[in-house]
Design an enzyme around this catalytic site. Structure first.
Site, PDB file in Angstrom:
ATOM      1  N   CYS A  94       0.830  -1.204   0.000  1.00 40.96           N
ATOM      2  CA  CYS A  94       0.000   0.000   0.000  1.00 40.96           C
ATOM      3  C   CYS A  94       0.870   1.261   0.000  1.00 40.96           C
ATOM      4  O   CYS A  94       2.009   1.240   0.449  1.00 40.96           O
ATOM      5  CB  CYS A  94      -0.853   0.043   1.261  1.00 40.96           C
ATOM      6  SG  CYS A  94      -1.824  -1.436   1.490  1.00 40.96           S
TER       7      CYS A  94
ATOM      8  N   ARG B 292       3.913   1.486  -6.943  1.00 43.07           N
ATOM      9  CA  ARG B 292       3.985   0.471  -5.875  1.00 43.07           C
ATOM     10  C   ARG B 292       2.964  -0.642  -6.089  1.00 43.07           C
ATOM     11  O   ARG B 292       3.022  -1.672  -5.427  1.00 43.07           O
ATOM     12  CB  ARG B 292       3.715   1.127  -4.507  1.00 43.07           C
ATOM     13  CG  ARG B 292       4.792   2.084  -4.063  1.00 43.07           C
ATOM     14  CD  ARG B 292       4.350   2.873  -2.854  1.00 43.07           C
ATOM     15  NE  ARG B 292       4.201   2.052  -1.656  1.00 43.07           N
ATOM     16  CZ  ARG B 292       5.158   1.840  -0.769  1.00 43.07           C
ATOM     17  NH1 ARG B 292       6.335   2.372  -0.932  1.00 43.07           N
ATOM     18  NH2 ARG B 292       4.944   1.079   0.292  1.00 43.07           N
TER      19      ARG B 292
ATOM     20  N   TRP C 213      -3.181  -2.259  -1.563  1.00 44.25           N
ATOM     21  CA  TRP C 213      -2.768  -3.499  -2.208  1.00 44.25           C
ATOM     22  C   TRP C 213      -3.194  -4.594  -1.236  1.00 44.25           C
ATOM     23  O   TRP C 213      -2.591  -4.774  -0.186  1.00 44.25           O
ATOM     24  CB  TRP C 213      -1.256  -3.476  -2.407  1.00 44.25           C
ATOM     25  CG  TRP C 213      -0.770  -4.516  -3.333  1.00 44.25           C
ATOM     26  CD1 TRP C 213      -0.816  -4.509  -4.691  1.00 44.25           C
ATOM     27  CD2 TRP C 213      -0.145  -5.729  -2.964  1.00 44.25           C
ATOM     28  NE1 TRP C 213      -0.257  -5.652  -5.185  1.00 44.25           N
ATOM     29  CE2 TRP C 213       0.155  -6.409  -4.154  1.00 44.25           C
ATOM     30  CE3 TRP C 213       0.191  -6.323  -1.744  1.00 44.25           C
ATOM     31  CZ2 TRP C 213       0.776  -7.662  -4.170  1.00 44.25           C
ATOM     32  CZ3 TRP C 213       0.809  -7.560  -1.751  1.00 44.25           C
ATOM     33  CH2 TRP C 213       1.090  -8.206  -2.961  1.00 44.25           C
TER      34      TRP C 213
ATOM     35  N   ASN D 102      -0.246   1.293   6.001  1.00 45.82           N
ATOM     36  CA  ASN D 102       0.509   0.353   5.170  1.00 45.82           C
ATOM     37  C   ASN D 102       1.189  -0.608   6.125  1.00 45.82           C
ATOM     38  O   ASN D 102       1.941  -0.182   7.006  1.00 45.82           O
ATOM     39  CB  ASN D 102       1.557   1.113   4.341  1.00 45.82           C
ATOM     40  CG  ASN D 102       2.516   0.154   3.650  1.00 45.82           C
ATOM     41  OD1 ASN D 102       2.172  -0.998   3.382  1.00 45.82           O
ATOM     42  ND2 ASN D 102       3.715   0.621   3.362  1.00 45.82           N
ATOM     43  N   GLY D 103       0.927  -1.905   5.967  1.00 48.81           N
ATOM     44  CA  GLY D 103       1.544  -2.901   6.838  1.00 48.81           C
ATOM     45  C   GLY D 103       0.556  -4.006   7.143  1.00 48.81           C
ATOM     46  O   GLY D 103      -0.466  -4.143   6.470  1.00 48.81           O
TER      47      GLY D 103
ATOM     48  N   GLU E 130      16.853 -22.501 -10.536  1.00 49.74           N
ATOM     49  CA  GLU E 130      16.432 -21.105 -10.431  1.00 49.74           C
ATOM     50  C   GLU E 130      17.616 -20.157 -10.677  1.00 49.74           C
ATOM     51  O   GLU E 130      17.472 -19.136 -11.355  1.00 49.74           O
ATOM     52  CB  GLU E 130      15.795 -20.861  -9.047  1.00 49.74           C
ATOM     53  CG  GLU E 130      15.404 -19.437  -8.739  1.00 49.74           C
ATOM     54  CD  GLU E 130      14.410 -18.787  -9.726  1.00 49.74           C
ATOM     55  OE1 GLU E 130      13.857 -19.489 -10.585  1.00 49.74           O
ATOM     56  OE2 GLU E 130      14.239 -17.565  -9.633  1.00 49.74           O
TER      57      GLU E 130
ATOM     58  N   LYS F  36      17.778 -17.311 -13.685  1.00 49.48           N
ATOM     59  CA  LYS F  36      18.088 -15.883 -13.473  1.00 49.48           C
ATOM     60  C   LYS F  36      19.201 -15.454 -14.424  1.00 49.48           C
ATOM     61  O   LYS F  36      19.129 -14.408 -15.050  1.00 49.48           O
ATOM     62  CB  LYS F  36      18.527 -15.602 -12.023  1.00 49.48           C
ATOM     63  CG  LYS F  36      17.462 -15.723 -10.976  1.00 49.48           C
ATOM     64  CD  LYS F  36      16.422 -14.622 -10.985  1.00 49.48           C
ATOM     65  CE  LYS F  36      15.216 -14.938 -11.801  1.00 49.48           C
ATOM     66  NZ  LYS F  36      14.080 -15.570 -11.311  1.00 49.48           N
TER      67      LYS F  36
ATOM     68  N   GLU G 150      17.889 -15.325 -18.140  1.00 49.51           N
ATOM     69  CA  GLU G 150      16.917 -14.287 -18.520  1.00 49.51           C
ATOM     70  C   GLU G 150      17.459 -12.878 -18.368  1.00 49.51           C
ATOM     71  O   GLU G 150      17.116 -11.992 -19.136  1.00 49.51           O
ATOM     72  CB  GLU G 150      15.592 -14.458 -17.756  1.00 49.51           C
ATOM     73  CG  GLU G 150      15.693 -14.267 -16.269  1.00 49.51           C
ATOM     74  CD  GLU G 150      14.363 -14.378 -15.548  1.00 49.51           C
ATOM     75  OE1 GLU G 150      13.315 -14.184 -16.158  1.00 49.51           O
ATOM     76  OE2 GLU G 150      14.389 -14.665 -14.333  1.00 49.51           O
TER      77      GLU G 150
ATOM     78  N   HIS H 295      25.894 -39.025 -17.179  1.00 47.39           N
ATOM     79  CA  HIS H 295      24.973 -39.670 -18.130  1.00 47.39           C
ATOM     80  C   HIS H 295      24.861 -38.866 -19.419  1.00 47.39           C
ATOM     81  O   HIS H 295      23.933 -39.069 -20.186  1.00 47.39           O
ATOM     82  CB  HIS H 295      23.602 -39.871 -17.488  1.00 47.39           C
ATOM     83  CG  HIS H 295      23.665 -40.743 -16.274  1.00 47.39           C
ATOM     84  ND1 HIS H 295      23.960 -42.091 -16.339  1.00 47.39           N
ATOM     85  CD2 HIS H 295      23.532 -40.455 -14.957  1.00 47.39           C
ATOM     86  CE1 HIS H 295      23.991 -42.587 -15.107  1.00 47.39           C
ATOM     87  NE2 HIS H 295      23.728 -41.616 -14.258  1.00 47.39           N
TER      88      HIS H 295
ATOM     89  N   LYS I 219       6.340  -9.368 -17.479  1.00 47.36           N
ATOM     90  CA  LYS I 219       6.192  -9.747 -16.069  1.00 47.36           C
ATOM     91  C   LYS I 219       5.082 -10.775 -15.875  1.00 47.36           C
ATOM     92  O   LYS I 219       5.214 -11.720 -15.129  1.00 47.36           O
ATOM     93  CB  LYS I 219       5.910  -8.488 -15.235  1.00 47.36           C
ATOM     94  CG  LYS I 219       5.787  -8.737 -13.740  1.00 47.36           C
ATOM     95  CD  LYS I 219       7.127  -9.088 -13.136  1.00 47.36           C
ATOM     96  CE  LYS I 219       7.050  -9.507 -11.687  1.00 47.36           C
ATOM     97  NZ  LYS I 219       8.218 -10.299 -11.282  1.00 47.36           N
TER      98      LYS I 219
HETATM   99  C1  F6R Z   1      11.334 -15.596 -13.947  1.00 46.19           C
HETATM  100  C2  F6R Z   1       9.926 -15.281 -13.905  1.00 46.19           C
HETATM  101  C3  F6R Z   1       8.981 -16.184 -14.604  1.00 46.19           C
HETATM  102  C4  F6R Z   1       7.716 -16.379 -13.743  1.00 46.19           C
HETATM  103  C5  F6R Z   1       6.669 -17.182 -14.518  1.00 46.19           C
HETATM  104  C6  F6R Z   1       5.456 -17.464 -13.678  1.00 46.19           C
HETATM  105  O1  F6R Z   1      12.115 -14.662 -13.255  1.00 46.19           O
HETATM  106  O2  F6R Z   1       9.537 -14.301 -13.322  1.00 46.19           O
HETATM  107  O3  F6R Z   1       9.557 -17.403 -14.904  1.00 46.19           O
HETATM  108  O4  F6R Z   1       8.074 -17.047 -12.577  1.00 46.19           O
HETATM  109  O5  F6R Z   1       6.285 -16.474 -15.665  1.00 46.19           O
HETATM  110  O6  F6R Z   1       4.848 -16.288 -13.231  1.00 46.19           O
HETATM  111  P1  F6R Z   1       3.797 -16.312 -12.064  1.00 46.19           P
HETATM  112  O7  F6R Z   1       4.494 -16.718 -10.815  1.00 46.19           O
HETATM  113  O8  F6R Z   1       3.264 -14.917 -12.011  1.00 46.19           O
HETATM  114  O9  F6R Z   1       2.750 -17.306 -12.444  1.00 46.19           O
END
Ligand code: F6R
Length: 607
Positions: A2, A28, A75, A101-102, A479, A483, A486, A502, A602
């Site tokens: 928030c 935000r 939020w 906010n909190g 993971e 990172k 990407e 293998h 995103k």
């Molecule tokens: C990688 C990344 C993506 C998301 C994927 C799922 O850094 O952000 O691989 O993890 O698109 O997104 P959500 O979690 O929003 O379903």
């Protein structure tokens, strides 16, 4: 999370100032908006669900009278995004308004107590208790400042609040614990806000309110006291020379870095989950026959790690499935006894929602873990948990991954307790360790960044990496590899370390970089064997290991340290942090913008 803003002006109406300042907090993330002002001893409130422009179009936010007011972008955490749950919240007589906010952890206990003494609640939020607590004290004859002081002393959790009252219409009282709160001191009045960008065009003179402080704002001054003993605090404003863009990132050059660095705070918020949500979801998990953990990308890696945690703590077999493959791979086996826990930061990922739909059509029970209350996933789930990480703006998931792991570990622990699968001593030990995880992450961020920067310089021209781990560390390795790919656009391959021989080991030649995730667990002996295999072929070994792990350090060409004695089931949380940081600095070294990875969005709402 928030956003809050408000001010006491010397001249002119406050409503349009609040309106435009809330717009500067839009970054935000929020789902509802509201404002309250005071004029001639009367409190005025406007609020609704939607973006600021939408709410303004229907309610004319600028039409509120008065020189003093507070505003909020919400939020949702407690209670769905609805008009009634939008802030400001008021007391029984609509004399007092609060923005917050909190997260108030003990709100159910306080609400019950207030309801028993006759207070009537309008919303399902945690925040509303504050309005009624202040009302209670003012009814007893206390001033607004002292009533807020008494109220915050009863609150557990995190808050940045601002309170106004029609009975003392010349001031705003604010208080802070953990959630951010800043004051702005301008020619035409005094402002408060969650973040500096909100008031930056109005003044660049800012005062940071510290944890445990109470503030009274009037049109010409601000006064700060310590909440604990009411000792006055003298703090002069500082001149802020940030551009508005820098201010949105709280001084960090990139959102990704800001979000990596705020993980300790985000994890502390996630640990504030209401006990009954965890309890309810673990009851469903306990009943589940076949349990699918379904997600995409980073969220899938959290599911994969969770499959190890559920198995090790609760002896519960789960099937982690990449959402886009779910229908083909598992669709026909889903039935009324199946349960799906879908994990999605956004709650809107099309592949995840399609898998949910397949499972729903076959009468499975759907549960959700998401960062976005009000998202489609929360609407289609029988039970869901909101992970409370705050909005994530960087395209690469960082703080939301560690928070997902934190929730999933807590669920596995609850289930273990219910099923009596591990000893009480072990449960007590792990529960204590979960609470310390934010501190562990903080230590890594404080101690390892310089070293990671150097490693990024050293390895920036490598054209391919291996990311290897065994057991639960395989999920961490996957993971870390995602990172790097990407954000830094470096091809990377990840597989369980035991698989090297293998096939993939044929790629290794002298100087080939191999990153090993070396959590201290039962896989250690065999992992050391895998490191030796790689070394024998001339690979360069980069190890993520515990600070006292001399054996691994001796084998590695380079190492990044995490604090010692991290329990295996919690290890992905601290171990991923150096890898997030490595990807970030590799991107910078390679001249890429970590906030704008090529070809990525995103939220992926197409299949
Ligand atoms: C990688 C990344 C993506 C998301 C994927 C799922 O850094 O952000 O691989 O993890 O698109 O997104 P959500 O979690 O929003 O379903």
């Amino acid at each position: 999370m928030c956003g809050i803003f408000g001010c006491v002006l010397k001249n002119g109406d406050v409503a349009n100032v609040i309106h435009s300042s809330l717009k500067r907090l839009e970054y935000r993330g929020y789902d509802s908006v509201g404002e309250a002002t005071l004029d001639k001893g009367v409190l005025f409130v406007k609020k609704d669900v939607g973006k600021i422009d939408e709410v303004h179009a229907t309610h004319d936010l600028d039409a509120l009278p008065g020189k003093i007011g507070i505003g909020h972008t919400r939020w949702a955490t407690h209670g769905a995004p609805t008009k009634l749950n939008a802030h400001p919240h008021t007391d029984c007589e609509d004399q007092i308004a609060v923005v917050h906010n909190g997260i108030i952890e003990n709100f159910s206990v306080l609400k019950k107590e207030l309801e028993d003494s006759g207070h009537v609640f309008k919303s399902r939020t945690d925040t509303e208790v504050i309005a009624h607590l202040v009302e209670q004290k003012m009814r007893e004859g206390q001033t607004l400042r002292d009533s807020v002081l008494e109220a915050v002393k009863r609150l557990e959790g995190s808050y940045a609040i601002a309170v106004i009252s029609a009975k003392e219409p010349d001031k705003i009282v604010c208080a802070r614990r953990e959630s951010p709160l800043t004051l702005g001191v301008g020619e035409n009045g005094v402002y408060f806000a969650s973040d500096i960008p909100a008031f930056l065009p109005l003044t660049n003179k800012a005062v940071i309110v510290e944890n445990g402080e109470l503030v009274v704002l009037s049109e010409t001054e601000y006064t700060i006291w310590k909440i604990s003993d009411l000792k006055p605090v003298i703090r002069e404003p500082k001149t802020i020379d940030w551009t508005p863009e820098m201010a949105e990132k709280q001084g960090y050059p990139y959102f990704m870095l800001k979000e990596i660095m705020e993980q300790p705070l985000a994890l502390r918020n996630t640990l504030r989950l209401q006990e009954h949500y965890l309890e309810l979801m673990s009851t469903f998990l306990d009943r589940a026959g076949q349990l699918f953990l379904v997600a995409c990308g980073t969220s899938y890696h959290a599911c994969l790690a969770a499959s190890y945690i559920f198995s090790k703590l609760a002896f519960h077999v789960t099937t982690p499935v990449i959402a886009s493959e779910f229908t083909e791979q598992q669709g026909k086996s889903v039935n009324i006894d199946s349960t799906m826990l879908a994990v999605s930061q956004s709650g809107e990922t099309a592949d995840t929602l399609a898998a949910v739909e397949t499972a729903r059509q076959r009468a499975a029970t759907i549960m959700g873990l998401t960062n976005t209350i009000g998202s489609t996933l929360t609407r289609v789930s029988r039970v869901y948990i909101g992970q409370q990480s705050g909005p994530e703006i960087g395209v690469a998931a960082t703080k939301t991954f560690t928070a997902q792991l934190c929730v999933l570990s807590q669920l596995a622990l609850r289930l273990a307790k219910m099923r009596g699968k591990i000893s009480q001593d072990e449960i007590d030990f792990l529960e204590a360790r979960v609470i310390r995880i934010p501190d562990t992450v903080e230590t890594i961020l404080k101690t390892q960044e310089e070293k990671i920067k150097d490693l990024a310089k050293k390895y920036k021209n490598k054209t391919c990496f291996f990311f290897l781990g065994r057991g639960i560390s395989y999920a961490t390795a996957l993971e870390g590899r995602l990172k790097l790919m990407e954000i830094a656009c470096v091809p990377a391959i990840s597989f369980p370390a035991g698989e090297s021989k293998h096939g993939p080991i044929s790629l290794v030649e002298p100087g080939f970089p191999v990153i090993f995730v070396c959590a201290k667990d039962e896989t250690r002996k065999t992992l050391i064997g895998n490191i030796m295999e790689m070394k024998a072929r001339g690979a360069t070994i980069i190890a993520i290991c515990e600070e006292d792990d001399d054996e691994i350090k001796c084998l590695a060409d380079d190492f990044i340290e995490v604090p010692k004695e991290i329990p295996e089931v919690l290890s992905p949380i601290p171990y991923i942090v150096p890898l997030q940081m490595f990807a970030f600095h590799m991107a910078l070294e390679r001249g890429l913008d970590p906030d704008k990875p090529r070809n990525l969005a995103k939220s992926v709402t197409v299949r």
